[in-house]
Design a protein around this motif. Sequence first.
Motif, mmCIF file in Angstrom:
data_model
loop_
_atom_site.group_PDB
_atom_site.id
_atom_site.type_symbol
_atom_site.label_atom_id
_atom_site.label_comp_id
_atom_site.label_asym_id
_atom_site.label_seq_id
_atom_site.Cartn_x
_atom_site.Cartn_y
_atom_site.Cartn_z
ATOM 1 N N LEU A 163 13.703 -11.728 -0.291
ATOM 2 C CA LEU A 163 14.386 -10.449 -0.409
ATOM 3 C C LEU A 163 15.498 -10.255 0.618
ATOM 4 O O LEU A 163 16.586 -9.794 0.258
ATOM 5 N N PRO A 164 15.312 -10.587 1.900
ATOM 6 C CA PRO A 164 16.408 -10.407 2.860
ATOM 7 C C PRO A 164 17.660 -11.193 2.474
ATOM 8 O O PRO A 164 18.786 -10.684 2.607
ATOM 9 N N MET A 165 17.490 -12.419 2.016
ATOM 10 C CA MET A 165 18.637 -13.233 1.620
ATOM 11 C C MET A 165 19.350 -12.620 0.423
ATOM 12 O O MET A 165 20.581 -12.523 0.383
ATOM 13 N N VAL A 166 18.590 -12.170 -0.570
ATOM 14 C CA VAL A 166 19.170 -11.593 -1.771
ATOM 15 C C VAL A 166 19.918 -10.304 -1.454
ATOM 16 O O VAL A 166 21.033 -10.081 -1.934
ATOM 17 N N THR A 167 19.327 -9.441 -0.640
ATOM 18 C CA THR A 167 19.988 -8.174 -0.312
ATOM 19 C C THR A 167 21.253 -8.395 0.521
ATOM 20 O O THR A 167 22.154 -7.566 0.509
ATOM 21 N N ALA A 168 21.322 -9.531 1.209
ATOM 22 C CA ALA A 168 22.486 -9.803 2.053
ATOM 23 C C ALA A 168 23.709 -10.217 1.250
ATOM 24 O O ALA A 168 24.848 -9.984 1.681
ATOM 25 N N LEU A 189 19.081 0.165 -3.955
ATOM 26 C CA LEU A 189 17.715 -0.320 -3.789
ATOM 27 C C LEU A 189 17.265 -0.200 -2.342
ATOM 28 O O LEU A 189 16.131 0.198 -2.061
ATOM 29 N N LEU A 190 18.132 -0.543 -1.402
ATOM 30 C CA LEU A 190 17.761 -0.480 0.007
ATOM 31 C C LEU A 190 17.569 0.955 0.487
ATOM 32 O O LEU A 190 16.697 1.241 1.307
ATOM 33 N N LYS A 191 18.379 1.865 -0.040
ATOM 34 C CA LYS A 191 18.313 3.262 0.402
ATOM 35 C C LYS A 191 17.298 4.085 -0.381
ATOM 36 O O LYS A 191 16.643 4.969 0.180
ATOM 37 N N LEU A 202 9.905 -4.372 0.170
ATOM 38 C CA LEU A 202 10.726 -4.010 1.332
ATOM 39 C C LEU A 202 9.862 -3.833 2.573
ATOM 40 O O LEU A 202 10.245 -4.257 3.675
ATOM 41 N N ASN A 203 8.698 -3.213 2.414
ATOM 42 C CA ASN A 203 7.807 -2.997 3.562
ATOM 43 C C ASN A 203 7.184 -4.295 4.054
ATOM 44 O O ASN A 203 6.761 -4.380 5.213
ATOM 45 N N ALA A 204 7.133 -5.298 3.194
ATOM 46 C CA ALA A 204 6.555 -6.587 3.579
ATOM 47 C C ALA A 204 7.583 -7.500 4.227
ATOM 48 O O ALA A 204 7.276 -8.636 4.599
ATOM 49 N N THR A 205 8.816 -7.006 4.365
ATOM 50 C CA THR A 205 9.914 -7.811 4.906
ATOM 51 C C THR A 205 10.303 -7.343 6.303
ATOM 52 O O THR A 205 10.576 -6.158 6.502
ATOM 53 N N ASP A 260 11.159 -1.104 14.975
ATOM 54 C CA ASP A 260 9.998 -0.233 14.807
ATOM 55 C C ASP A 260 9.399 -0.333 13.407
ATOM 56 O O ASP A 260 8.348 0.246 13.128
ATOM 57 N N HIS A 261 10.117 -1.059 12.529
ATOM 58 C CA HIS A 261 9.638 -1.211 11.143
ATOM 59 C C HIS A 261 8.321 -1.981 11.125
ATOM 60 O O HIS A 261 8.225 -3.086 11.655
ATOM 61 N N GLU A 262 7.297 -1.386 10.546
ATOM 62 C CA GLU A 262 5.985 -2.018 10.478
ATOM 63 C C GLU A 262 5.870 -2.840 9.190
ATOM 64 O O GLU A 262 6.011 -2.316 8.083
ATOM 65 N N VAL A 263 5.642 -4.133 9.356
ATOM 66 C CA VAL A 263 5.510 -5.020 8.211
ATOM 67 C C VAL A 263 4.095 -4.932 7.658
ATOM 68 O O VAL A 263 3.117 -5.087 8.393
ATOM 69 N N THR A 264 3.995 -4.641 6.360
ATOM 70 C CA THR A 264 2.687 -4.538 5.720
ATOM 71 C C THR A 264 2.624 -5.476 4.510
ATOM 72 O O THR A 264 3.593 -5.600 3.765
ATOM 73 N N SER A 265 1.507 -6.122 4.328
ATOM 74 C CA SER A 265 1.345 -7.047 3.205
ATOM 75 C C SER A 265 0.978 -6.274 1.942
ATOM 76 O O SER A 265 0.533 -5.123 1.996
#
Length: 322
Positions: free
Chosen positions: A213-218, A240-242, A253-256, A263-268
């Motif tokens: 997802l990070p690569m695609v959104t970039a 999508l990002l907003k 997005l939350n898993a990334t 401060d973003h908490e990564v959740t599986s």
Amino acid sequence: MGTLLSVENLSTYFKTEKGISKAVENVSFHVNEGEMLGLIGESGCGKTTVAQSILRLIEYPGKVVSGSVYLAGREILKASEAEMRKLRWKEISVIPQSAMNALNPIYTIGDQIIEAILLHEDVTKKEALKRTKELLEMVGIDGDRWKSYPHEFSGGMKQRVAIAMALACKPKLIISDESTTGLDVLTQAQIIALLKDLQKKMNLSVILISHDLPMVTAICDRIAIMYAGKIVEWASTEQLLKEANHPYSKALLNATPDLNNLDHEVTSIPGMVPSLVNPPLGCRFQSRCSLALERCSQESPKLMEIKPRHFSACFLGGGNNG
């Protein structure tokens, strides 16, 4: 900017020992001229099957059972196999997941690119060689390396050769199917930057299939999120990002990790993609969704426009509340 590719209600099923697997079901999206569309989702969600269906490369026990695919206004699912052989490479080409498997080890890379050009273009072998050298230079490889064999290249260089081959006949649309999988992070970044640069310079349309997802959104203009054989959300990257709407999109997005927000908490995402032989009756994401309603287990939400050019298939999204 007109529409180059339009996929409408595409469904592709596979016969298995356990029953019919609905690998792709009622998938619709379009790709505009000069646009890069990201097709993203976990493994097993149907992304590669969509690509193979567009290219008419589904073989038994698989079958495209319904839908339409229009390329520049032409319905290609109804084209003959002879017509499709002309379309592949010339109109649509593929950058495969593994360049190692795509390149024949007993032929030089130049001979393999030249063969593709001669099959689809009315040119001499000398002209095809000239074009091959230009293509190699375009992807950052010395043109004189056309005499080299695949084993003489690193993984990243093989992937550059695969890109050169995909560009050989000047197609309008390129499908990149997990084309950086297996490469180290630095090489992945270089290949993706190269693909984006070529897309802009040549005004190519690109479908970028990935689970990254990070690569695609970039680099993508728009993103279609697939889950369990269906498109669940489709919007511009910025939208999508907003304003991601579907719970699965939000979960991805939350898993990334977000390097811009420490401060973003990564959740599986709990659970796994359901079997497509016996998919859930209602929303296919219901068993993994913390927001699921009773309705979600009985009805399958439709992909509907919730805001201008922003589509979502969720009862909480505003478009399925009627």
